[in-house]
Scaffold this active site. Structure first.
Site, short mmCIF file in Angstrom:
data_model
loop_
_atom_site.label_atom_id
_atom_site.label_comp_id
_atom_site.label_asym_id
_atom_site.label_seq_id
_atom_site.Cartn_x
_atom_site.Cartn_y
_atom_site.Cartn_z
N ASP A 165 -40.89 21.75 -20.34
CA ASP A 165 -40.79 22.42 -19.19
C ASP A 165 -39.43 23.10 -19.06
O ASP A 165 -38.81 23.31 -20.22
CB ASP A 165 -41.12 21.70 -17.99
CG ASP A 165 -41.65 22.45 -16.80
OD1 ASP A 165 -41.28 23.14 -16.33
OD2 ASP A 165 -43.05 21.94 -16.40
N HIS A 201 -38.51 23.62 -11.97
CA HIS A 201 -40.09 23.28 -12.13
C HIS A 201 -40.18 21.99 -12.88
O HIS A 201 -41.26 21.27 -12.61
CB HIS A 201 -40.60 24.37 -12.90
CG HIS A 201 -42.18 24.33 -13.02
ND1 HIS A 201 -42.66 23.82 -14.20
CD2 HIS A 201 -43.11 24.91 -12.44
CE1 HIS A 201 -44.03 23.79 -14.17
NE2 HIS A 201 -44.37 24.33 -13.08
N SER A 395 -49.97 23.00 -12.88
CA SER A 395 -48.85 22.27 -13.29
C SER A 395 -48.74 21.03 -12.56
O SER A 395 -48.48 19.94 -13.32
CB SER A 395 -47.59 23.21 -13.00
OG SER A 395 -47.41 24.25 -13.81
#
Length: 558
Positions: A165, A201, A395
């Site tokens: 990520d 994120h 996600s």
């Protein structure tokens, strides 16, 4: 064996499948010609890009052929590929996991490289992005029955989940009372001093997987609150990267699997699926990880009907779609957001395999990060004043699923990835009963994942599925498989007498891969050291940062 005899035994494909005894010895200087001709496969989307702008440089991934009858390590092949790319244009990084390398080439340079008989295929190095959107106080641990697993003593302890990520920040929910971020490696752009996740994120996803609620007095807790986490950064602060960075990250994970006890890799990112999984280099890389014993959990993406991102298109991996849990722990009122990806990718299974809560999920916040600045209204305060962050998307669903897999592997550490997938699929529950939803459903696979049911189920004997490996995975695994017994699906496939083939006379190409019974190999007993990845230099400073230029496409949907 004479050529006349070969003509009788192999009436339609002798030239394609055999290296004749009169042929010169295969060496690096005298490579085998491609059995389909002298030119490498250039991905159709790359061909279109070359034709539309014949002078513009394109980020690419170049994959080398396996060269029977002398297997090379994949690290050797990767270094050869990188050298070839540098001869023709701008070199990137070695990608041993798919026996290739990345770089930036002009169309004329791509065409010239495609005529090198050592090159198997050239793909565009596609942009990848995080797979999300965005709101509520968390109900998702109870929704997937993780709370029942906690009550029985489960927590994911001893299982390491690698997170591909934008990075993982040193948040107290992950680092106190002990730091469970066991390592961090960067395959994206250089990080500012003291910053681990400028995008925000990856930390949010990591909190869904394994946050322990330290800052919120356990008001916001992830699915496996004692699992270890491994930060593999492949996206920049805008959530953008390239397929080659994902492949390099997966390669690092596989090479360091035993060092850190990596059992799961979370892929809450995706690239547009421009081809089938057989010709997708990211799919090839996740297959190698899967066969090496690592469960790959991938997001379906947020494209809605008929759109599934890569590597979620691959039939081997666990692909996860999203649910809106409506802020309650009961699945009966759940609905699916219109944006959750689903469909039947070319040549693959229906996707997603399962679904998990993914709308308005509260998890860790990285103050000052890209998402924090972009979505200031998503900041959530715990009752003690600690701040968290609310996001939506597949996600988030993927993080939930990875946490469930960590709980399952803590309870049953001997499971293979195929067994894990079978258990979470077979024990998935119905949802949306208030709305008359029936399962299995093409938008939701087998249903919502149930951690307690999966942990409590018996280990299944998984029947062979007859799955074909992606081309790049097949090429890369040649040195691992060389010398193992060969088992064919059809003894007369394509008019060939396959009983006459062995490692000394077959050419390792897609005709062989189509007919090879991949399930017959004993993957647990293979000598993986033959890949030679320990010889690679894992230095992020050597990465080519000129190709990290994909702009943000704006805020994620809610």
């Amino acid at each position: 064996m004479t050529s006349a005899l070969l003509g009788n035994v192999f009436p339609t494909a002798a030239a394609a499948l055999l290296v004749l005894s009169v042929s010169p010895v295969v060496t690096a200087e005298t490579p085998l010609l491609n059995s389909r001709g002298s030119s490498a496969h250039i991905a159709p989307d790359l061909q279109r890009r070359m034709q539309s702008n014949p002078t513009r440089q394109v980020p690419v991934i170049v994959q080398m052929k396996a060269l029977p009858p002398v297997p090379r390590t994949t690290s050797q092949a990767a270094q050869t590929a990188l050298g070839l790319v540098r001869q023709h244009g701008q070199g990137g990084k070695a990608l041993g996991i798919i026996q290739g390398a990345s770089g930036v080439l002009a169309p004329s340079e791509i065409d010239a490289l495609a005529h090198d008989p050592r090159v198997a295929a050239i793909y565009e190095d596609h942009p990848v992005r995080w797979s999300d959107t965005t709101n509520l106080v968390t109900a998702y641990p109870a929704e997937v029955n993780a709370t029942d697993v906690w009550a029985a003593g489960g927590s994911g302890q001893g299982v390491t989940v690698a997170v591909l990520d934008s990075g993982i920040a040193q948040d107290p929910d992950l680092s106190q009372p002990t730091n469970r971020i066991v390592a961090a490696v960067n395959f994206a752009d250089p990080l500012p001093l003291g910053v681990q996740d400028p995008g925000g994120h990856g930390t949010h996803v990591a909190g869904i997987i394994g946050g322990n609620g330290t800052s919120s007095n356990r008001q916001y807790v992830g699915i496996a609150p004692r699992a270890n986490l491994l930060d593999v950064r492949v996206l920049d602060s805008q959530g953008s990267g390239r397929a080659s960075s994902v492949i390099a990250g997966l390669q690092w994970i596989v090479a360091h699997k035993d060092v850190y006890g990596i059992r799961v890799v979370n892929v809450s990112i995706g690239a547009p699926a421009t081809t089938d999984f057989v010709h997708d280099p990211i799919a090839a890389a996740v297959e190698v990880a899967w066969l090496r014993g690592i469960v790959v959990v991938s997001s379906a993406g947020n494209g809605g009907f008929g759109v599934v991102d890569s590597p979620g298109i691959d039939p081997h991996v666990i692909t996860v779609g999203a649910l809106d849990d409506q802020g309650t722990p009961s699945p009966s009122d759940d609905i699916q957001p219109a944006w959750t990806g689903w469909g039947i990718p070319i040549g693959s299974d229906a996707k997603p395999d399962v679904v998990a809560p993914g709308r308005r999920i509260v998890s860790l916040r990285v103050p000052g990060s890209t998402l924090d600045k972009l979505l200031p209204d998503r900041v959530v305060a715990a009752s003690n004043g600690a701040t968290y962050f609310r996001l939506s998307g597949t996600s988030m669903s993927t993080g939930v699923m990875s946490g469930v897999v960590a709980l399952l592997l803590e309870a049953h550490p001997g499971l293979t990835p195929d067994q894990v997938k079978a258990m979470v699929s077979r024990t998935a529950r119905p949802f949306g009963q208030q709305f008359g939803l029936l399962l299995p459903n093409p938008t939701a696979g087998m249903g919502i994942v149930d951690a307690h049911a999966a942990v409590g189920s018996a280990s299944p004997i998984v029947a062979p599925r007859g799955l074909r490996l992606a081309d790049a995975a097949a090429q890369a695994l040649y040195p691992v498989l060389y010398g193992q017994p060969l088992n064919w699906k059809d003894p007369s496939y394509a008019g060939v007498d396959w009983s006459q083939l062995n490692w000394s006379n077959l050419i390792w190409d897609n005709l062989v891969w189509d007919n090879l019974n991949w399930d017959a190999f004993n993957w647990n007993n293979l000598i993986w050291d033959s890949l030679g990845w320990n010889n690679l230099i894992w230095d992020s400073a050597t990465l080519n940062n000129l190709i990290w230029d994909v702009p943000s496409t704006g805020p994620p949907p809610d």
